[in-house]
Design a protein around this motif. Structure first.
Motif: not given
Length: 376
Positions: A119-128, A142-153, A339-341
């Motif tokens: 589970x992941x939440x990525x906020x724009x305001x928290x990202x520099x 938008x998905x720092x852990x890449x879900x194990x390398x399965x996807x990049x956003x 934001x993204x999740x």
């Protein structure tokens, strides 16, 4: 005669290219030196959001600049159609002068890593963490852990409008989406005729290895780019010139058709979550179920129930407005545009307190799955 030399002399057609591997502590500094000062040309670069490897060629040699290469000994890579039939099947050799020789597959299969759900939440305001990537574009992960390398956003921004210093290229991917979030951008695609003018809300999928080039963009254009798997190669095509004439509309690139979905032509229908309606981009059909892309919005006066899903990957980008994300075992997340999740399979979630202008961009892999409404 030396057995290794015999193999080289009898099967030279197996070798498709050779690379000298050089370490580079800073690709952003080394690449301009080789390209501008020494006259090499760029052939490949990856990953797109923070390049660490670049393959360049010129003057009769191909060089692989690799940030992760640590050896001070020069090495030579031979890209072969069938490595098992070359050099008696050996994949690592050492020349008398110490040069390391590596025999690799010239066309390795695309490997899709198994998804590591989280589970992941990525906020724009928290990202520099905007970084400068390919062609000077700014990337936000938008998905720092890449879900194990399965996807990049990636949330991508081009700050200065006008012509984009891009080249004809293609990506070795299983699935790739470009969703125009803000502004506009002109892109040329192989077999699609004149430029495609993407405006906010429009999207395209870039089938595997379709040639394309970004031409021009508005000031501060922003797009959301999805790539599967996370690590994939971008290859420059120095031979093809774009635009090309329009080709067969039913053409498939490795089983995927090109899609250009326009928000101006959207048809809204009830969504998988009660209390919402959505527009389907047609990407599920074009990819034969590999991925689905929909834009959803709340129906005024209705409250969405808690639901869960059973698809492998469900990624959501808050396109407009605001909402509250409520999931089991977590405090509520108040989210706004940008934001993204990611909600993993079988986790119960509810989308509440949606503003009237709220819109959600949802990407799912695969496209067909079940949504279950919670009893409570």
């Amino acid at each position: 005669m030396d057995p290794q030399n015999a193999e080289l002399q009898t099967k030279p057609d197996l070798v498709k290219g050779a690379e000298i591997v050089l370490s580079t502590p800073d690709l952003k500094k080394d690449l301009p030196f080789f390209l501008k000062r020494l006259g090499f040309r760029l052939d490949k670069i990856f990953p797109a959001d923070d390049p660490s490897v670049a393959v360049i060629s010129g003057h009769g040699v191909s060089i692989r600049l690799d940030r992760d290469a640590t050896s001070t000994v020069y090495s030579l890579r031979l890209n072969c159609d069938d490595p098992d039939k070359f050099a008696a099947g050996e994949t690592k050799l050492t020349a008398p002068n110490g040069t390391q020789i590596e025999i690799i597959d010239a066309n390795p299969p695309l490997v899709q890593p198994e998804t590591q759900h989280s589970f992941l939440v990525r906020r724009l305001k928290d990202s520099d963490s905007w970084v400068i990537g390919r062609a000077g574009m700014r990337y936000r992960d938008l998905i720092p852990d890449r879900l194990g390398g399965s996807i990049i956003a990636s949330h991508i921004r081009i700050p200065d409008g006008g012509p984009v210093p891009d080249m004809v290229h293609y990506h070795t991917v299983g699935f790739q989406l470009i969703f125009c979030y803000r502004g506009w951008v002109d892109v040329l695609y192989e077999g699609q005729g004149p430029k495609i003018h993407l405006t906010a809300g429009d999207c395209v999928i870039q089938p595997p290895e379709i040639r394309h080039r970004v031409m021009e963009a508005s000031d501060n254009v922003e797009v959301v780019e999805i790539g599967v798997p996370a690590d994939h190669v971008t290859t420059i095509d120095h031979e093809m010139t774009l635009p090309t004439e329009k080709g067969d509309p039913d053409r498939e690139w490795q089983g995927t058709k090109f899609v250009y979905d326009k928000v101006a032509e959207a048809t809204w229908k009830p969504w998988r979550i009660p209390g919402f309606e959505a527009r389907d981009t047609g990407i599920g059909e074009a990819t034969k179920g590999v991925a689905g892309v929909q834009v959803a919005r709340p129906i005024k006066g209705e409250v969405a129930p808690r639901t869960s899903h059973n698809t492998d990957i469900l990624f959501t980008f808050v396109k407009e407005g605001s909402m509250t994300l409520m999931v089991d075992g977590e405090e509520p997340y108040d989210l706004v545009a940008g934001d993204a999740f990611v909600v993993p399979p079988f986790m119960k979630a509810a989308y509440r307190n949606c503003s009237d202008d709220c819109e959600l961009l949802e990407i799912t892999l695969p496209s067909e799955f079940e949504t279950e409404v919670a009893d409570d």
